[in-house]
Write a protein that holds these residues in place. Structure first.
Motif, PDB file in Angstrom:
ATOM      1  N   UNK A  97     -15.320   1.693   9.126  1.00  0.00           N
ATOM      2  CA  UNK A  97     -14.972   0.281   8.917  1.00  0.00           C
ATOM      3  C   UNK A  97     -14.047   0.089   7.724  1.00  0.00           C
ATOM      4  N   UNK A  98     -13.636   1.192   7.056  1.00  0.00           N
ATOM      5  CA  UNK A  98     -12.764   1.074   5.876  1.00  0.00           C
ATOM      6  C   UNK A  98     -11.888   2.303   5.758  1.00  0.00           C
ATOM      7  N   UNK A  99     -10.653   2.086   5.319  1.00  0.00           N
ATOM      8  CA  UNK A  99      -9.749   3.155   4.913  1.00  0.00           C
ATOM      9  C   UNK A  99      -9.372   2.935   3.457  1.00  0.00           C
ATOM     10  N   UNK A 100      -9.469   3.996   2.683  1.00  0.00           N
ATOM     11  CA  UNK A 100      -9.037   3.943   1.289  1.00  0.00           C
ATOM     12  C   UNK A 100      -7.641   4.547   1.189  1.00  0.00           C
ATOM     13  N   UNK A 101      -6.658   3.727   0.842  1.00  0.00           N
ATOM     14  CA  UNK A 101      -5.281   4.205   0.668  1.00  0.00           C
ATOM     15  C   UNK A 101      -5.224   4.869  -0.707  1.00  0.00           C
ATOM     16  N   UNK A 102      -5.196   6.172  -0.671  1.00  0.00           N
ATOM     17  CA  UNK A 102      -5.388   7.017  -1.852  1.00  0.00           C
ATOM     18  C   UNK A 102      -4.184   6.960  -2.806  1.00  0.00           C
ATOM     19  N   UNK A 103      -4.487   7.101  -4.110  1.00  0.00           N
ATOM     20  CA  UNK A 103      -3.510   6.840  -5.154  1.00  0.00           C
ATOM     21  C   UNK A 103      -2.421   7.880  -5.354  1.00  0.00           C
ATOM     22  N   UNK A 104      -2.435   8.984  -4.619  1.00  0.00           N
ATOM     23  CA  UNK A 104      -1.330   9.938  -4.729  1.00  0.00           C
ATOM     24  C   UNK A 104      -0.259   9.741  -3.685  1.00  0.00           C
ATOM     25  N   UNK A 105      -0.396   8.656  -2.912  1.00  0.00           N
ATOM     26  CA  UNK A 105       0.569   8.389  -1.852  1.00  0.00           C
ATOM     27  C   UNK A 105       1.426   7.188  -2.154  1.00  0.00           C
ATOM     28  N   UNK A 106       1.449   6.225  -1.232  1.00  0.00           N
ATOM     29  CA  UNK A 106       2.322   5.064  -1.342  1.00  0.00           C
ATOM     30  C   UNK A 106       1.522   3.796  -1.020  1.00  0.00           C
ATOM     31  N   UNK A 107       2.073   2.647  -1.389  1.00  0.00           N
ATOM     32  CA  UNK A 107       1.641   1.402  -0.769  1.00  0.00           C
ATOM     33  C   UNK A 107       2.149   1.469   0.666  1.00  0.00           C
ATOM     34  N   UNK A 108       1.263   1.335   1.632  1.00  0.00           N
ATOM     35  CA  UNK A 108       1.655   1.573   3.011  1.00  0.00           C
ATOM     36  C   UNK A 108       2.530   0.441   3.548  1.00  0.00           C
ATOM     37  N   UNK A 109       3.035   0.655   4.760  1.00  0.00           N
ATOM     38  CA  UNK A 109       3.956  -0.286   5.399  1.00  0.00           C
ATOM     39  C   UNK A 109       3.240  -1.560   5.794  1.00  0.00           C
ATOM     40  N   UNK A 110       4.018  -2.620   6.028  1.00  0.00           N
ATOM     41  CA  UNK A 110       3.444  -3.862   6.523  1.00  0.00           C
ATOM     42  C   UNK A 110       2.675  -3.628   7.824  1.00  0.00           C
TER      43      UNK A 110
END
Length: 833
Positions: free
Chosen positions: A380-393
């Motif tokens: 129910x959740x994805x953590x956008x990890x801090x070694x990557x990017x702010x993801x696309x719209x």
């Protein structure tokens, strides 16, 4: 906006005029032109480090005619990273941040007819190393200068990723022509009570100075809703009365002074409810408040439907639109418990890394597939990890639509970061840019300052190495919470992960906040997860190799070996074998290694997830490291670099099911993560590995909604060669008297039926003996084949049916024998096999 994505060429090193794809990057352009080998195959990556140390130039020619617009802006949604932008040889601007959008006024540089646009990229390495030399070394997890440049850190290599330092126009680029007034920023907040607050700023037209006090913007542009002590924004807080500030514009954009003296009407509309504000001459900011009666709420998966509404805002001819959701999110900071619309949510999550080392190749279709795989595994959740990017719209739009909560790290990971200029200004600009871009999304439930940097400062000997130099603490406890509180006050902010709530407390304290558990993979057996009683586990993982078909595609080794798959973790191959412990037999062949290490990965993570779910509501979340891979590699991912589900994925689907039974030592725990009571007859059977029933007990049970129930079986004293089987309403749990090699299982015996059906094959397996962890790997026969289940333990007399999607006709004999069909107690293959 008129995109400028055609006719580009690339020049650098000894290459000139190479056809280039925009959006894209140097690596993919050189690969498409046949000038480099595929960096994802064999060891090609190791020969391509020169690309990141080379300056590159992108150039295109486009026609333009003056249509009489007052303004023409060149909008660059993503330049990677250190770039000089020239229009007809005139410098329009410079950039040094992959994570920002830039807007350059270029009308005076354009001419009728053909125009030249050129983007010159300096070497990312040269820039980062120069900043390092100026400011002094900072410690990090890897000997690369990623903390000295605002760029996707994992480009520089990680313990699951290749070192492929990119350059290029990685997001959209184009011309926006406009007259009169333009909406420079729209900041919408929607609550579960139906209240919508739309803060906005404009440029052009009436914009000629600061807003008058009391007319929308707070005097002086102050922050909305102050930062909480210690840096965190107060969870669930709203805007202060009077509207609050929109916040300063990032360099290259925002509200510019100038224009005429006429007033401007700004109109907002959602669900047929409309409101407007008229800005007098000189005003640039305002607030519109709307109220929707009895809105349908946005809920995360497992708690309700993710209802969305279209919001439009108009200023003159300029229209902004985006979907919003009515919901509240709050964070209990002591327990680290997320609640949505007043309802506590047990987080069943995965960490998300960039899905490709070259992010421009990640399409909305790929994102939908990956999110579908996350949902299929029960997340129910994805953590956008801090070694990557702010993801696309597209990423956040899909999360909104599918009811997947998003935890968003700011992009800082595993290093001490300098806080001096030019970084402080770049960090603030990118934070403002992305908070403003993403805050409308109801799926986004928390901002997090960094990944493991506070832990590094505490535990990785950084203090001695830093000798008083800055390390990023001012960002995580000061700048970032200030920006979040000013622009997005209704969403919680957390300084980092792991973090225990205050700067003076050990960040990995399991009694408070979030922890990361890496003792298991690095040093301990996976049963060590049972030694933890955490509040929230935001990172933990165990490795396994990718699917066979992925390995076969990516390696030219004949035959395959464990080393055919890249292994970036220090001591990773030894840890894989050591991790088998006493749980499974020792592998004798590559095929054994592949099956047993994949199985052990699934078991390890299921053990951990079930342990922490059994602690609900004391523990209220697990985020498995990790969902996806960015290339074909041995790693912690559940879905490999070619998008194939590993056995771990199937294990997580069981462990993350809404209702599970799990043995925790001798106790049987029923976990009910649904809104309805779970009632039924719980049956517990003690039996031998030969299938004889030795004892049985049953009882009526009721597990309340969002609750757990523990039962101590009365027949639970197991002897050698025995097991317990617990069953309730279709859920099952097994407890063995010993580890598999010591259970004395009979040699596996079974019958099979193979039937061709539309779209594939149906395989029915009937057990004559126990079949421990039965798995079928049809990708060994057809790389495009997918199977609906794996790792099924059958008791004697039981059957299961596998559904295999494949366009090919699979040979029954090959499908039902080693090495395609496997189980722990399988007969050893003879020399012919």
């Amino acid at each position: 906006m008129r995109t400028l994505h055609q006719g580009w060429t690339l020049t650098g090193a000894e290459h000139s005029g190479v056809p280039a794809t925009v959006p894209g990057c140097v690596h993919t352009d050189l690969l498409a032109a046949g000038l480099i080998d595929d960096p994802f195959l064999d060891r090609n990556e190791e020969r391509l480090s020169w690309i990141g140390r080379t300056p590159w130039t992108y150039q295109t020619v486009f026609d333009w005619a003056d249509a009489g617009d007052e303004h023409v802006d060149l909008v660059c949604a993503g330049l990677d990273t250190v770039a000089t932008v020239l229009v007809n040889g005139v410098e329009a601007g410079r950039t040094a941040n992959m994570h920002r959008t830039y807007r350059f006024p270029v009308k005076e540089m354009l001419r009728e007819g053909a125009n030249t646009l050129e983007v010159r990229f300096d070497s990312a390495y040269a820039y980062a190393e120069a900043r390092r030399d100026e400011l002094g070394e900072r410690p990090g997890a890897y000997p690369e200068p990623y903390q000295f440049i605002r760029k996707m850190a994992c480009n520089f290599g990680w313990d699951w990723g290749p070192t492929l330092v990119t350059a290029g126009i990685w997001r959209a680029i184009g011309l926006e022509s406009w007259s009169g007034v333009r909406l420079a920023e729209v900041l919408p907040t929607a609550g579960a009570d139906g209240e919508v607050e739309v803060r906005f700023s404009v440029e052009g037209g009436a914009a000629a100075g600061g807003a008058a006090p009391g007319e929308g913007a707070a005097p002086g542009g102050g922050a909305v809703g102050g930062a909480a002590p210690g840096g965190g924004a107060t969870s669930g807080g709203g805007a202060t009365s009077g509207g609050g500030a929109v916040g300063g514009a990032a360099p290259g954009g925002g509200a510019a002074a100038g224009g005429g003296a006429a007033s401007v009407e700004v109109v907002a509309d959602v669900a047929g409810v409309q409101g407007c504000v008229r800005l007098a001459a000189g005003e640039t900011q305002g607030v519109i408040r709307l109220r929707v009666q009895d809105p349908e709420l946005w809920w995360p998966r497992g708690h309700g439907e993710p209802r969305l509404y279209e919001l439009t805002v108009r200023a003159g001819d300029h229209v902004w639109s985006g979907r919003i959701g009515f919901r509240d999110v709050r964070l209990d900071r002591e327990a680290f418990r997320l609640s949505v619309n007043g309802e506590p949510v047990f987080v069943k999550g995965f960490n998300w890394i960039p899905d490709d080392c070259f992010p421009a190749r990640t399409t909305p279709e790929t994102l939908r597939e990956r999110m579908g795989q996350a949902i299929g595994a029960g997340a129910n959740l994805l953590r956008v990890w801090g070694g990557g990017v702010y993801e696309s719209d597209a990423f956040y739009d899909l999360a909104d639509e599918l009811g997947i909560m998003v935890w968003q790290d700011f992009p800082f990971a595993c290093a001490a970061y300098p806080e001096e200029e030019p970084f402080a200004g770049e960090v603030e600009a990118e934070a403002r840019d992305n908070v403003a871009r993403l805050m409308r999304h109801p799926s986004l439930v928390i901002w997090c300052g960094n990944n493991e940097n506070i832990e590094g400062y505490w535990h990785w000997n950084w203090k001695k190495q830093l000798r008083g130099r800055t390390w990023g603490g001012g960002f995580y406890h000061g700048l970032l919470p200030r920006v979040a509180a000013e622009l997005d006050p209704a969403r919680p902010y957390w300084p980092g992960s792991p973090y225990s709530g205050t700067p003076d407390r050990d960040p990995n304290d399991p009694q408070r906040g979030t922890i990361h558990i890496w003792t298991v993979w690095n040093a301990q057996d996976y049963t060590h997860y049972a030694a933890y009683t955490p509040r929230f586990v935001a990172e933990f993982g165990f490795q396994g190799p990718p699917a066979y078909a992925t390995l076969r595609r990516a390696s030219s080794d004949r035959p395959l070996t464990p080393d055919s798959s890249p292994q970036k973790a220090i001591g990773g191959q030894d840890k894989l074998l050591r991790g088998l412990g006493d749980h499974l037999p020792r592998p004798e062949t590559f095929d054994d290694w592949h099956y047993l290490t994949q199985l052990n990965q699934a078991r390890a993570m299921a053990f951990g997830v079930e342990r922490f779910r059994a602690l609900m509501p004391y523990c209220m979340g697990t985020i498995v490291w990790q969902l996806n891979d960015c290339w074909p590699v041995t790693s912690w991912a559940a879905v490999d670099g070619d998008g194939r589900e590993k056995p771990l994925w199937y294990g997580m689907r069981r462990a993350y099911a809404p209702r599970i039974l799990t043995f925790q030592d001798t106790e049987l725990v029923a976990v009910n993560d649904t809104a309805q009571p779970w009632e039924g007859e719980l049956a517990i059977t003690r039996m031998s590995v030969r299938g004889e029933t030795l004892a049985k007990e049953s009882m009526s049970v009721r597990i309340e909604p969002r609750a757990v129930l523990g039962v101590e079986p009365a027949i639970g004293d197991l002897r050698e060669g025995e097991l317990l089987v617990a069953e309730l309403d279709g859920a099952r749990a097994l407890r063995m008297a010993a580890e598999d090699p010591d259970m004395g299982y009979p040699e596996a015996a079974y019958t099979t039926e193979v039937e061709a059906v539309d779209g594939g094959v149906r395989l029915r397996v009937t057990a004559r003996t126990i079949l421990r962890e039965l798995a079928v790997f049809p990708d060994r026969l057809d790389p495009d084949a997918r199977i609906d289940d794996q790792l099924v333990t059958l008791l004697p007399g039981e059957s299961t049916t596998f559904h295999i999607q494949t366009p090919r006709s699979l040979t029954p004999a090959a499908l039902t024998t080693y090495p395609v069909l496997r189980c722990v107690n399988e007969p050893r293959p003879g020399p012919a096999a």
